[in-house]
Design a protein around this motif. Structure first.
Motif, short mmCIF file in Angstrom:
data_model
loop_
_atom_site.label_atom_id
_atom_site.label_comp_id
_atom_site.label_asym_id
_atom_site.label_seq_id
_atom_site.Cartn_x
_atom_site.Cartn_y
_atom_site.Cartn_z
N ILE A 140 21.77 -9.33 23.48
CA ILE A 140 20.96 -10.52 23.69
C ILE A 140 19.49 -10.14 23.59
O ILE A 140 19.12 -8.97 23.77
N ALA A 141 18.68 -11.12 23.28
CA ALA A 141 17.22 -10.95 23.26
C ALA A 141 16.60 -12.29 23.61
O ALA A 141 17.10 -13.34 23.19
N TRP A 142 15.53 -12.27 24.38
CA TRP A 142 14.78 -13.47 24.70
C TRP A 142 13.57 -13.51 23.79
O TRP A 142 12.83 -12.55 23.71
N VAL A 143 13.38 -14.65 23.10
CA VAL A 143 12.30 -14.77 22.12
C VAL A 143 11.55 -16.07 22.37
O VAL A 143 12.19 -17.13 22.52
N PRO A 144 10.22 -16.01 22.42
CA PRO A 144 9.45 -17.24 22.59
C PRO A 144 9.79 -18.25 21.49
O PRO A 144 9.94 -17.89 20.32
N GLN A 145 9.93 -19.49 21.89
CA GLN A 145 10.27 -20.57 20.97
C GLN A 145 9.31 -20.62 19.79
O GLN A 145 9.72 -20.93 18.67
N GLU A 146 8.06 -20.31 20.00
CA GLU A 146 7.06 -20.39 18.95
C GLU A 146 6.97 -19.13 18.08
O GLU A 146 6.22 -19.10 17.11
N ASP A 147 7.72 -18.09 18.42
CA ASP A 147 7.67 -16.84 17.67
C ASP A 147 8.64 -16.92 16.49
O ASP A 147 9.74 -16.36 16.52
N LYS A 148 8.22 -17.62 15.47
CA LYS A 148 9.09 -17.88 14.30
C LYS A 148 9.50 -16.58 13.59
O LYS A 148 10.62 -16.47 13.11
N ALA A 149 8.60 -15.61 13.54
CA ALA A 149 8.92 -14.35 12.86
C ALA A 149 10.06 -13.62 13.56
O ALA A 149 10.99 -13.14 12.90
N SER A 150 10.01 -13.53 14.88
CA SER A 150 11.08 -12.84 15.62
C SER A 150 12.39 -13.62 15.56
O SER A 150 13.46 -13.03 15.43
N LEU A 151 12.32 -14.94 15.66
CA LEU A 151 13.53 -15.75 15.54
C LEU A 151 14.19 -15.53 14.18
O LEU A 151 15.40 -15.34 14.09
N ARG A 165 17.38 -17.70 24.25
CA ARG A 165 18.21 -16.49 24.28
C ARG A 165 19.01 -16.45 22.99
O ARG A 165 19.71 -17.39 22.65
N LEU A 166 18.86 -15.34 22.27
CA LEU A 166 19.64 -15.12 21.06
C LEU A 166 20.71 -14.09 21.38
O LEU A 166 20.52 -13.22 22.23
N GLY A 178 11.92 -2.94 11.69
CA GLY A 178 12.61 -3.67 12.76
C GLY A 178 14.12 -3.59 12.63
O GLY A 178 14.83 -3.37 13.61
N GLY A 179 14.61 -3.73 11.42
CA GLY A 179 16.05 -3.64 11.19
C GLY A 179 16.59 -2.26 11.50
O GLY A 179 17.67 -2.12 12.09
N ARG A 180 15.85 -1.24 11.09
CA ARG A 180 16.29 0.13 11.41
C ARG A 180 16.29 0.37 12.91
O ARG A 180 17.21 1.01 13.45
N ARG A 226 17.87 -13.74 13.41
CA ARG A 226 18.85 -14.51 12.63
C ARG A 226 19.28 -13.73 11.39
O ARG A 226 20.44 -13.80 10.98
N SER A 227 18.35 -12.98 10.80
CA SER A 227 18.72 -12.18 9.63
C SER A 227 19.70 -11.06 10.00
O SER A 227 20.41 -10.55 9.14
N ALA A 228 19.74 -10.71 11.28
CA ALA A 228 20.69 -9.69 11.77
C ALA A 228 22.01 -10.32 12.20
O ALA A 228 22.91 -9.61 12.66
N GLY A 229 22.14 -11.64 12.06
CA GLY A 229 23.37 -12.31 12.43
C GLY A 229 23.37 -12.83 13.86
O GLY A 229 24.40 -13.32 14.35
N TRP A 230 22.25 -12.74 14.56
CA TRP A 230 22.15 -13.26 15.92
C TRP A 230 21.62 -14.68 15.85
O TRP A 230 20.88 -15.04 14.93
N ASP A 231 21.96 -15.48 16.86
CA ASP A 231 21.44 -16.84 16.90
C ASP A 231 21.33 -17.30 18.35
O ASP A 231 21.87 -16.65 19.26
#
Length: 186
Positions: free
Chosen positions: A136-147, A175-176, A116-118, A151-156
């Motif tokens: 930007i990326a839209w992520v389901p509130q319940e998708d903890k793995a994607s959130l 929206r992140l 994913g990072g690559r 965040r590990s990429a510096g997005w929030d």
């Protein structure tokens, strides 16, 4: 780990992209989306969408591989104004330089191996070369793995939320946003 790489997708990748999308959604989103909606997704329709995306754009699509296996993909495109606008419709100053991650999926069995990072790093670099500054990326509130991944990429999250109709069930998304100068970390 076997040799891992990311490369631009070609029309020869359409079947694998569709397979990864449908399989990953059915597994990872089984709790978020109604079973009827997931069961209605079919390979032919998914392949047609990806064939058109690769042939006509406007975005870029990359695939991640590990050895001989295609393990994930990322589609990124210039962000439409309605996707980058504030809740009141106002556009940020950098609106013309914002890209949207439309989809970034790695098959769960290949997860936690850096694919994913690559994918995100490669796509971000491609758009930096085109003048992009933020994603930007839209992520389901319940998708903890994607959130957690973003965040590990510096997005929030930027405070913008939307609710989609997912087959009669509301699906709330955050929206992140973050720089295309990525700082991926474990």
């Amino acid at each position: 780990m076997a040799l891992a790489a990311v490369r631009p997708a070609t029309l020869d990748d359409v079947a694998e992209i569709a397979r990864i999308q449908l399989g990953t959604w059915r597994l990872a989103y089984a709790e978020l989306l109604p079973a009827e909606l997931l069961s209605q997704m079919d390979t032919q329709s998914a392949e047609a969408v990806w064939r058109q995306a690769l042939s006509e754009g406007p975005g870029l699509v990359y695939v991640a591989t590990e050895g001989q296996w295609t393990v994930g993909f990322c589609a990124i495109l210039p962000a439409p104004e309605e996707e980058v606008a504030a809740a009141d419709g106002a556009l940020p100053e950098d609106a013309q330089h914002v890209v949207q991650v439309g989809t970034l999926l790695v098959e769960p069995r290949w997860g936690r191996r850096g694919h994913g990072g690559r994918l995100l790093g490669t796509a971000a670099a491609a758009y930096r070369e085109k003048g992009g500054v933020r994603g930007i990326a839209w992520v389901p509130q319940e998708d903890k793995a994607s959130l957690s991944f973003y965040r590990s990429a510096g997005w929030d999250t930027d405070g913008t939320v939307r609710t989609l109709d997912a087959g009669g069930r509301p699906l709330r998304e955050y929206r992140l946003t973050g720089s295309l100068e990525l700082q991926l970390r474990d």
